[in-house]
Design a protein around this motif. Structure first.
Motif, PDB file in Angstrom:
ATOM      1  N   MET A   1      42.325  37.338  41.770  1.00  0.00           N
ATOM      2  CA  MET A   1      43.142  35.895  42.280  1.00  0.00           C
ATOM      3  C   MET A   1      42.386  35.670  41.089  1.00  0.00           C
ATOM      4  O   MET A   1      41.370  36.190  40.528  1.00  0.00           O
ATOM      5  CB  MET A   1      43.237  36.088  43.636  1.00  0.00           C
ATOM      6  CG  MET A   1      40.906  35.813  44.080  1.00  0.00           C
ATOM      7  SD  MET A   1      40.723  36.142  45.872  1.00  0.00           S
ATOM      8  CE  MET A   1      41.485  37.457  46.706  1.00  0.00           C
ATOM      9  N   ILE A   2      43.200  34.837  40.631  1.00  0.00           N
ATOM     10  CA  ILE A   2      42.741  33.956  39.655  1.00  0.00           C
ATOM     11  C   ILE A   2      42.584  32.551  40.312  1.00  0.00           C
ATOM     12  O   ILE A   2      43.268  31.817  41.625  1.00  0.00           O
ATOM     13  CB  ILE A   2      43.581  33.194  38.841  1.00  0.00           C
ATOM     14  CG1 ILE A   2      43.979  34.467  38.089  1.00  0.00           C
ATOM     15  CG2 ILE A   2      42.943  32.533  37.714  1.00  0.00           C
ATOM     16  CD1 ILE A   2      45.375  34.664  36.721  1.00  0.00           C
ATOM     17  N   ALA A   3      41.361  31.814  40.090  1.00  0.00           N
ATOM     18  CA  ALA A   3      40.428  30.156  40.406  1.00  0.00           C
ATOM     19  C   ALA A   3      41.863  28.801  40.027  1.00  0.00           C
ATOM     20  O   ALA A   3      42.074  29.413  38.923  1.00  0.00           O
ATOM     21  CB  ALA A   3      39.462  30.255  40.442  1.00  0.00           C
ATOM     22  N   SER A   4      42.508  28.125  39.910  1.00  0.00           N
ATOM     23  CA  SER A   4      42.788  26.601  40.213  1.00  0.00           C
ATOM     24  C   SER A   4      42.305  26.037  39.509  1.00  0.00           C
ATOM     25  O   SER A   4      43.503  26.047  38.411  1.00  0.00           O
ATOM     26  CB  SER A   4      43.668  26.765  41.370  1.00  0.00           C
ATOM     27  OG  SER A   4      42.479  25.669  42.599  1.00  0.00           O
ATOM     28  N   ALA A   5      41.319  25.768  39.067  1.00  0.00           N
ATOM     29  CA  ALA A   5      40.687  25.137  38.449  1.00  0.00           C
ATOM     30  C   ALA A   5      39.827  25.098  38.073  1.00  0.00           C
ATOM     31  O   ALA A   5      39.046  24.154  36.842  1.00  0.00           O
ATOM     32  CB  ALA A   5      40.204  24.007  39.149  1.00  0.00           C
ATOM     33  N   PRO A   7      38.902  29.281  34.483  1.00  0.00           N
ATOM     34  CA  PRO A   7      38.593  30.575  34.223  1.00  0.00           C
ATOM     35  C   PRO A   7      38.283  31.702  34.410  1.00  0.00           C
ATOM     36  O   PRO A   7      38.052  31.980  33.240  1.00  0.00           O
ATOM     37  CB  PRO A   7      38.696  30.346  32.784  1.00  0.00           C
ATOM     38  CG  PRO A   7      37.883  29.353  32.813  1.00  0.00           C
ATOM     39  CD  PRO A   7      37.712  27.837  33.746  1.00  0.00           C
ATOM     40  N   VAL A   8      38.244  31.816  35.696  1.00  0.00           N
ATOM     41  CA  VAL A   8      37.741  33.026  36.174  1.00  0.00           C
ATOM     42  C   VAL A   8      38.685  33.490  37.374  1.00  0.00           C
ATOM     43  O   VAL A   8      39.772  33.424  37.805  1.00  0.00           O
ATOM     44  CB  VAL A   8      36.054  32.355  36.842  1.00  0.00           C
ATOM     45  CG1 VAL A   8      37.346  32.041  38.519  1.00  0.00           C
ATOM     46  CG2 VAL A   8      35.653  33.774  37.408  1.00  0.00           C
ATOM     47  N   ALA A   9      38.362  34.957  36.981  1.00  0.00           N
ATOM     48  CA  ALA A   9      39.537  35.785  38.302  1.00  0.00           C
ATOM     49  C   ALA A   9      37.794  36.675  38.906  1.00  0.00           C
ATOM     50  O   ALA A   9      37.179  37.336  38.250  1.00  0.00           O
ATOM     51  CB  ALA A   9      40.069  35.931  37.786  1.00  0.00           C
ATOM     52  N   VAL A  10      38.711  37.058  40.205  1.00  0.00           N
ATOM     53  CA  VAL A  10      38.014  38.179  41.177  1.00  0.00           C
ATOM     54  C   VAL A  10      38.943  39.417  40.981  1.00  0.00           C
ATOM     55  O   VAL A  10      40.474  39.230  41.369  1.00  0.00           O
ATOM     56  CB  VAL A  10      37.065  37.977  41.991  1.00  0.00           C
ATOM     57  CG1 VAL A  10      35.525  36.864  41.534  1.00  0.00           C
ATOM     58  CG2 VAL A  10      38.005  37.133  43.213  1.00  0.00           C
ATOM     59  N   ILE A  11      38.618  39.986  41.096  1.00  0.00           N
ATOM     60  CA  ILE A  11      39.328  41.518  41.057  1.00  0.00           C
ATOM     61  C   ILE A  11      38.335  42.759  41.577  1.00  0.00           C
ATOM     62  O   ILE A  11      37.152  42.249  42.431  1.00  0.00           O
ATOM     63  CB  ILE A  11      38.951  42.655  39.990  1.00  0.00           C
ATOM     64  CG1 ILE A  11      40.267  41.295  38.770  1.00  0.00           C
ATOM     65  CG2 ILE A  11      40.051  43.970  40.046  1.00  0.00           C
ATOM     66  CD1 ILE A  11      41.286  41.312  39.256  1.00  0.00           C
ATOM     67  N   PHE A  12      39.133  43.131  43.357  1.00  0.00           N
ATOM     68  CA  PHE A  12      38.281  44.275  44.265  1.00  0.00           C
ATOM     69  C   PHE A  12      39.057  45.468  43.251  1.00  0.00           C
ATOM     70  O   PHE A  12      39.641  46.180  43.484  1.00  0.00           O
ATOM     71  CB  PHE A  12      38.852  43.762  45.352  1.00  0.00           C
ATOM     72  CG  PHE A  12      38.205  42.498  46.055  1.00  0.00           C
ATOM     73  CD1 PHE A  12      37.338  42.895  47.007  1.00  0.00           C
ATOM     74  CD2 PHE A  12      39.505  40.956  46.236  1.00  0.00           C
ATOM     75  CE1 PHE A  12      36.681  41.092  46.860  1.00  0.00           C
ATOM     76  CE2 PHE A  12      39.032  39.651  47.010  1.00  0.00           C
ATOM     77  CZ  PHE A  12      37.554  40.204  47.438  1.00  0.00           C
ATOM     78  N   ARG A  13      37.617  46.442  42.730  1.00  0.00           N
ATOM     79  CA  ARG A  13      38.207  47.737  42.430  1.00  0.00           C
ATOM     80  C   ARG A  13      37.393  48.706  43.967  1.00  0.00           C
ATOM     81  O   ARG A  13      36.715  48.831  44.046  1.00  0.00           O
ATOM     82  CB  ARG A  13      36.969  47.805  41.902  1.00  0.00           C
ATOM     83  CG  ARG A  13      37.211  49.040  40.299  1.00  0.00           C
ATOM     84  CD  ARG A  13      36.389  49.595  39.794  1.00  0.00           C
ATOM     85  NE  ARG A  13      36.402  51.202  39.306  1.00  0.00           N
ATOM     86  CZ  ARG A  13      35.316  52.244  39.883  1.00  0.00           C
ATOM     87  NH1 ARG A  13      34.294  51.311  40.389  1.00  0.00           N
ATOM     88  NH2 ARG A  13      35.694  53.319  39.814  1.00  0.00           N
ATOM     89  N   ARG A  14      39.320  49.229  44.378  1.00  0.00           N
ATOM     90  CA  ARG A  14      38.503  50.248  45.677  1.00  0.00           C
ATOM     91  C   ARG A  14      38.675  51.353  44.689  1.00  0.00           C
ATOM     92  O   ARG A  14      39.259  51.504  44.102  1.00  0.00           O
ATOM     93  CB  ARG A  14      39.963  50.324  46.075  1.00  0.00           C
ATOM     94  CG  ARG A  14      40.772  48.922  46.788  1.00  0.00           C
ATOM     95  CD  ARG A  14      41.327  49.126  47.991  1.00  0.00           C
ATOM     96  NE  ARG A  14      41.843  47.474  48.558  1.00  0.00           N
ATOM     97  CZ  ARG A  14      42.663  47.247  47.999  1.00  0.00           C
ATOM     98  NH1 ARG A  14      43.038  47.380  47.019  1.00  0.00           N
ATOM     99  NH2 ARG A  14      42.644  45.864  48.641  1.00  0.00           N
ATOM    100  N   SER A  15      37.714  52.403  45.377  1.00  0.00           N
ATOM    101  CA  SER A  15      37.373  53.857  45.173  1.00  0.00           C
ATOM    102  C   SER A  15      37.808  54.513  46.219  1.00  0.00           C
ATOM    103  O   SER A  15      38.231  54.062  47.334  1.00  0.00           O
ATOM    104  CB  SER A  15      36.306  54.477  44.633  1.00  0.00           C
ATOM    105  OG  SER A  15      35.335  54.238  46.184  1.00  0.00           O
ATOM    106  N   PRO A  16      38.400  56.097  45.830  1.00  0.00           N
ATOM    107  CA  PRO A  16      38.645  57.235  46.665  1.00  0.00           C
ATOM    108  C   PRO A  16      38.252  56.959  48.019  1.00  0.00           C
ATOM    109  O   PRO A  16      38.638  57.443  49.121  1.00  0.00           O
ATOM    110  CB  PRO A  16      39.116  58.043  46.427  1.00  0.00           C
ATOM    111  CG  PRO A  16      39.417  58.366  44.354  1.00  0.00           C
ATOM    112  CD  PRO A  16      38.176  56.741  44.164  1.00  0.00           C
TER     113      PRO A  16
END
Length: 273
Positions: A1-5, A7-16
């Motif tokens: 997801m990207i912040a609205s104001a 230039p930064v995003a966060v990602i949830f990385r799932r492992s098995p």
């Protein structure tokens, strides 16, 4: 997801192995900041970034004492809770920011009590999404999608098979589009299943013709004219001028395959408001 104001995003990385790692993506220079791991489930669709990207609200579950499941606010890329609301089940949970210090929780009013030992700044204003919170599947996700510029373009009841059973009707497939530059649109087809979810993405031109498909894509969004997406355990950026040439022109930002769990203690700034 990207912040609205920002230039930064966060990602949830799932492992098995039911591990989730929080990643911060600095979109200005494509630097990746690896964050904390979580042993349990994080429902990414029920998480959100504040406009500045400084705060993350997330819904997590381990289904055991003391909380079972909960909604929390942290400072990415760390998951250390600054505020925590116990939930106990998966009927609802999570939330969205309506301002830097305004957050709407998908909790019933009686579930709006902070866990012992947690507090909020005086200017922080949490509210409940509705009296029926937790009983309307997809309500929080839909509100977030509309806020972030996605538009509903189609909805229809369809039949989908569940392994080991005959096809049966599920919740409707819902199709959204998000306008990009030069008349391009990012199309997202999300279908809710009895077991799990499936999301497909494609890019269409100003006439609605499909010019690009993203098979087995976990997430996609625009950043200006660039297409950002996650696929096969890696992050990619496809520059706006290269969209018509296809995915072969995409730049790999980072490949997380092979990364293993490692404990990470939060710095002091990530433990306080």
């Amino acid at each position: 997801m990207i912040a609205s104001a920002a230039p930064v995003a966060v990602i949830f990385r799932r492992s098995p192995s039911r591990l989730v790692q929080l990643i911060r993506w600095h979109l200005g220079d494509d630097q990746i900041e690896a964050g904390q791991w979580f042993k349990g489930l994080i429902h990414a669709a029920r998480c959100d970034l504040s406009p500045s990207g400084q705060y993350l609200i997330y819904f997590a579950a381990i289904h055991r004492a003391p909380y079972g499941s909960w909604t929390a606010i942290s400072r990415p890329p760390y998951l250390t809770a600054l505020a925590l609301w116990p939930k106990g089940d998966s009927r609802g949970g999570g939330g969205m920011f309506t301002g830097e210090a305004q957050v709407v929780l998908d909790h019933q009013p009686k579930e709006m009590v902070l866990a012992e030992g947690f507090d909020l700044p005086e200017n922080f204003r949490p509210t409940s999404i509705a009296a029926h919170s937790g009983w309307t599947p997809g309500d929080l996700e839909e509100r977030k999608a509309l806020r972030d510029g996605w538009q509903v373009i189609a909805e229809a009841g369809l039949l989908y098979p569940v392994p080991g059973s005959r096809p049966r009707p599920f919740m409707p497939m819902r199709q959204h589009e998000k306008p990009g530059e030069d008349g391009l649109r990012l199309r997202r087809l999300r279908s809710s299943f009895e077991r799990g979810h499936r999301t497909e993405y494609a890019v269409t031109d100003r006439h609605g013709r499909m010019i690009l498909t993203l098979p087995n894509c976990d997430w996609a969004d625009w950043q200006g004219g660039d297409l950002l997406y996650a696929q096969g355990g890696a992050l990619y950026r496809l520059r706006g001028g290269s969209l018509a040439q296809g995915l072969a022109q995409a730049e790999q930002v980072h490949d997380f395959n092979g990364t293993q769990f490692a404990p990470l203690a939060p710095p002091d700034w990530a433990t306080r408001w």
